[in-house]
Design an enzyme around this catalytic site. Structure first.
Site, PDB file in Angstrom:
ATOM      1  N   HIS A  40      -0.213   0.028   1.000  1.00  0.00           N
ATOM      2  CA  HIS A  40      -0.930   0.515  -0.186  1.00  0.00           C
ATOM      3  C   HIS A  40      -2.140   1.320   0.326  1.00  0.00           C
ATOM      4  O   HIS A  40      -2.673   1.032   1.392  1.00  0.00           O
ATOM      5  CB  HIS A  40      -1.393  -0.711  -0.972  1.00  0.00           C
ATOM      6  CG  HIS A  40      -2.047  -0.427  -2.291  1.00  0.00           C
ATOM      7  ND1 HIS A  40      -3.351  -0.024  -2.406  1.00  0.00           N
ATOM      8  CD2 HIS A  40      -1.582  -0.521  -3.565  1.00  0.00           C
ATOM      9  CE1 HIS A  40      -3.676   0.126  -3.691  1.00  0.00           C
ATOM     10  NE2 HIS A  40      -2.607  -0.167  -4.422  1.00  0.00           N
TER      11      HIS A  40
ATOM     12  N   ASP B 234      -2.671  -7.911   4.155  1.00  0.00           N
ATOM     13  CA  ASP B 234      -2.918  -7.576   2.755  1.00  0.00           C
ATOM     14  C   ASP B 234      -1.944  -8.415   1.930  1.00  0.00           C
ATOM     15  O   ASP B 234      -0.751  -8.118   1.862  1.00  0.00           O
ATOM     16  CB  ASP B 234      -2.680  -6.070   2.559  1.00  0.00           C
ATOM     17  CG  ASP B 234      -2.748  -5.662   1.091  1.00  0.00           C
ATOM     18  OD1 ASP B 234      -2.930  -6.540   0.230  1.00  0.00           O
ATOM     19  OD2 ASP B 234      -2.592  -4.458   0.821  1.00  0.00           O
TER      20      ASP B 234
ATOM     21  N   GLN C 266       0.259  -8.684  -2.943  1.00  0.00           N
ATOM     22  CA  GLN C 266       1.550  -8.848  -3.630  1.00  0.00           C
ATOM     23  C   GLN C 266       2.290 -10.108  -3.191  1.00  0.00           C
ATOM     24  O   GLN C 266       3.414 -10.337  -3.625  1.00  0.00           O
ATOM     25  CB  GLN C 266       2.452  -7.625  -3.394  1.00  0.00           C
ATOM     26  CG  GLN C 266       1.906  -6.331  -3.953  1.00  0.00           C
ATOM     27  CD  GLN C 266       1.821  -6.329  -5.486  1.00  0.00           C
ATOM     28  OE1 GLN C 266       2.403  -7.167  -6.165  1.00  0.00           O
ATOM     29  NE2 GLN C 266       1.076  -5.384  -6.028  1.00  0.00           N
TER      30      GLN C 266
ATOM     31  N   LYS D 108      -4.005 -10.148  -9.919  1.00  0.00           N
ATOM     32  CA  LYS D 108      -2.544 -10.169  -9.755  1.00  0.00           C
ATOM     33  C   LYS D 108      -2.024 -11.609  -9.697  1.00  0.00           C
ATOM     34  O   LYS D 108      -0.832 -11.852  -9.674  1.00  0.00           O
ATOM     35  CB  LYS D 108      -2.147  -9.430  -8.476  1.00  0.00           C
ATOM     36  CG  LYS D 108      -2.499  -7.939  -8.507  1.00  0.00           C
ATOM     37  CD  LYS D 108      -2.006  -7.242  -7.266  1.00  0.00           C
ATOM     38  CE  LYS D 108      -2.679  -5.921  -6.992  1.00  0.00           C
ATOM     39  NZ  LYS D 108      -2.236  -4.814  -7.815  1.00  0.00           N
TER      40      LYS D 108
ATOM     41  N   CYS E 272       0.169   4.055  -5.581  1.00  0.00           N
ATOM     42  CA  CYS E 272      -0.879   4.030  -4.537  1.00  0.00           C
ATOM     43  C   CYS E 272      -0.252   3.825  -3.161  1.00  0.00           C
ATOM     44  O   CYS E 272      -0.806   3.097  -2.317  1.00  0.00           O
ATOM     45  CB  CYS E 272      -1.928   2.958  -4.803  1.00  0.00           C
ATOM     46  SG  CYS E 272      -2.830   3.227  -6.328  1.00  0.00           S
TER      47      CYS E 272
HETATM   48  C1  PLP Z   1      -0.182  -4.340  -1.596  1.00  0.00           C
HETATM   49  C2  PLP Z   1      -1.456  -4.049  -2.326  1.00  0.00           C
HETATM   50  N1  PLP Z   1      -2.599  -4.040  -1.643  1.00  0.00           N
HETATM   51  C3  PLP Z   1      -3.773  -3.808  -2.233  1.00  0.00           C
HETATM   52  C4  PLP Z   1      -3.845  -3.549  -3.580  1.00  0.00           C
HETATM   53  C5  PLP Z   1      -5.168  -3.271  -4.181  1.00  0.00           C
HETATM   54  O1  PLP Z   1      -5.489  -4.236  -5.121  1.00  0.00           O
HETATM   55  P1  PLP Z   1      -6.807  -4.073  -5.979  1.00  0.00           P
HETATM   56  O2  PLP Z   1      -6.680  -2.784  -6.723  1.00  0.00           O
HETATM   57  O3  PLP Z   1      -6.806  -5.264  -6.870  1.00  0.00           O
HETATM   58  O4  PLP Z   1      -7.939  -4.068  -5.021  1.00  0.00           O
HETATM   59  C6  PLP Z   1      -2.675  -3.535  -4.334  1.00  0.00           C
HETATM   60  C7  PLP Z   1      -2.716  -3.207  -5.767  1.00  0.00           C
HETATM   61  O5  PLP Z   1      -1.749  -2.778  -6.348  1.00  0.00           O
HETATM   62  C8  PLP Z   1      -1.459  -3.794  -3.685  1.00  0.00           C
HETATM   63  O6  PLP Z   1      -0.315  -3.796  -4.365  1.00  0.00           O
END
Ligand code: PLP
Length: 405
Positions: free
Chosen positions: A122, A199, A202, A225, A363
């Site tokens: 992401h 990260d 998800q 999430k 993203c």
């Molecule tokens: C794999 C992953 N990492 C990071 C993020 C970023 O999350 P946030 O926008 O809540 O900081 C997302 C959000 O869709 C994501 O799917």
């Protein structure tokens, strides 16, 4: 035990509303999950009865609010198998990753060094490292993925060099649904003395995560999430890592003493929590974890796995539809494209049927580039989804086909 998703749906009031006169079919939990009543109640109860700023007052309300936030920190710690002092409360996964890049990264990454990520990250796990590398004259290395959207582990291993200062890898890809073998990745990196940031944005909503078992150095995720409120997120860091890191932002609450000559910082996690945090957000996150822990999480994971298999098979049968991301191990997300139909049109037509799903690059533009497409439509599943949701999606997609026939 099988998980009773129909019963769980009743905990989420928004799922009983209609959209454009149709029952809501919510298939965008990867973007943000809906909230169960106990989370909504915990936040409004907190504001109605116990709200005050934390760590500041000696009066009853402030002490109660502080205890609620610290209680939430303990719940987060228990939920992922960590110690409360290893839990930094931040705004979201994005901030958690930026924090590590700006502190650990700036401390360790020098000219000529390397930071290793993967092609399925992401943007939140790309841009902070890219900025760090630009600032330091370091190189961002990217481990490739195969045509199914799986990390090529041998290539990842080959990119771990004596110049690699940190590896940052997603647990589950938001665009492809691929699940990465984090334990193996950590083993390979640690064998070379390289720390690993995971990260987990998800991953945490879809199964048990134990950071001690994974042995990663950092683990980042977002409350929103995980059925909690937006504005609160988590950075887990191994105690020794956090203790060696300089502060992120400066300000109130992260100090022991301040004079114009010198400031002495608090120990972690407070060193990294400058300013008034999202107090009610932390309370809501604690309530979300209580909610999840009251479920049989293994049964939830089995339910989602079965639903993902059902949905993948059903979607494949829609004429002209192609899945993007067919990894052997997947969780929650199903991305797809349809011949001759732009994903945005898919989203718009499905919306008329009350079906909410995501369209765009999610993203993760490098993933789109890897597959030579501008965008996908993505359905993502959570514990409250059922076969009826998938059936509604499939019938909506047949309608899309007819519109574009
Ligand atoms: C794999 C992953 N990492 C990071 C993020 C970023 O999350 P946030 O926008 O809540 O900081 C997302 C959000 O869709 C994501 O799917």
């Amino acid at each position: 035990m099988t998980f009773d998703a129909e019963r769980a749906r009743k905990d989420f009031p928004i799922l009983s509303r209609t959209v454009h006169g149709k029952p809501l079919v919510f298939l965008d939990s990867a973007a943000s999950a809906q909230k169960p009543q106990p989370v909504i109640d915990a936040i409004s109860h907190f504001y109605a009865t116990d709200y005050a700023n934390i760590h500041r007052g000696v009066y009853e309300l402030s002490l109660r609010a502080t205890e609620e936030v610290e209680g939430a920190r303990r719940k987060v710690a228990r939920f992922i198998g960590a110690d409360p002092h290893e839990i930094v409360l931040v705004r979201n996964a994005t901030e958690a990753i930026n924090l590590v890049a700006a502190t650990y990264g700036r401390e360790h990454v020098r000219e000529g060094d390397e930071v290793l990520i993967t092609h399925m990250e992401h943007h939140a796990n790309i841009v902070p490292w890219q900025r760090l590398c630009e600032e330091r004259g370091a190189a961002l290395r990217v481990a490739p993925i195969d045509d199914r959207g799986q990390l090529i582990l041998e290539a990842f291993e080959a990119l771990l060099t004596p110049r690699t200062r940190i590896a940052a890898v997603t647990h589950v890809s938001n665009a492809l649904g691929s699940v990465n073998p984090i334990d193996e990745i950590v083993r390979l990196a640690h064998a070379r003395g390289i720390p690993v940031l995971v990260d987990g944005a998800q991953a945490v909503p879809h199964g048990r995560v134990d950071v001690r078992e994974l042995d990663c150095d950092f683990y980042a995720f977002s409350g929103h999430k995980l059925f909690g409120p937006s504005g609160i997120g988590v950075l887990y860091g191994k105690a020794a890592q956090l203790a060696a890191m300089p502060p992120y932002m400066g300000g109130g609450e992260m100090i022991l003493s301040v004079s114009f000559e010198k400031t002495i910082y608090k120990e972690p996690p407070y060193r990294f929590e400058a300013g008034t945090p999202d107090i009610a957000g932390a309370v809501g996150l604690g309530a979300a974890i209580d909610y999840l822990e009251a479920q049989d999480l293994d049964a939830v994971a089995a339910h989602e796995r079965a639903l993902l298999a059902y949905a993948s098979e059903a979607l494949t049968l829609v004429p002209g539809l192609r899945l993007i991301g067919t990894a052997e191990h997947k969780a929650s997300a199903i991305s797809f494209v349809m011949d001759g139909v732009h994903p945005h049109d898919i989203g718009t037509i499905l919306d008329r049927e009350g079906i909410a799903l995501r369209t765009g690059h999610h993203c993760a533009q490098p993933v789109m580039q890897r597959f030579g497409i501008p965008a996908t439509a993505r359905a993502s599943l959570a514990l409250y989804n059922t076969r009826a949701d998938v059936d509604a999606l499939v019938s909506g997609l047949h309608e899309v086909r007819e519109v574009f026939a």
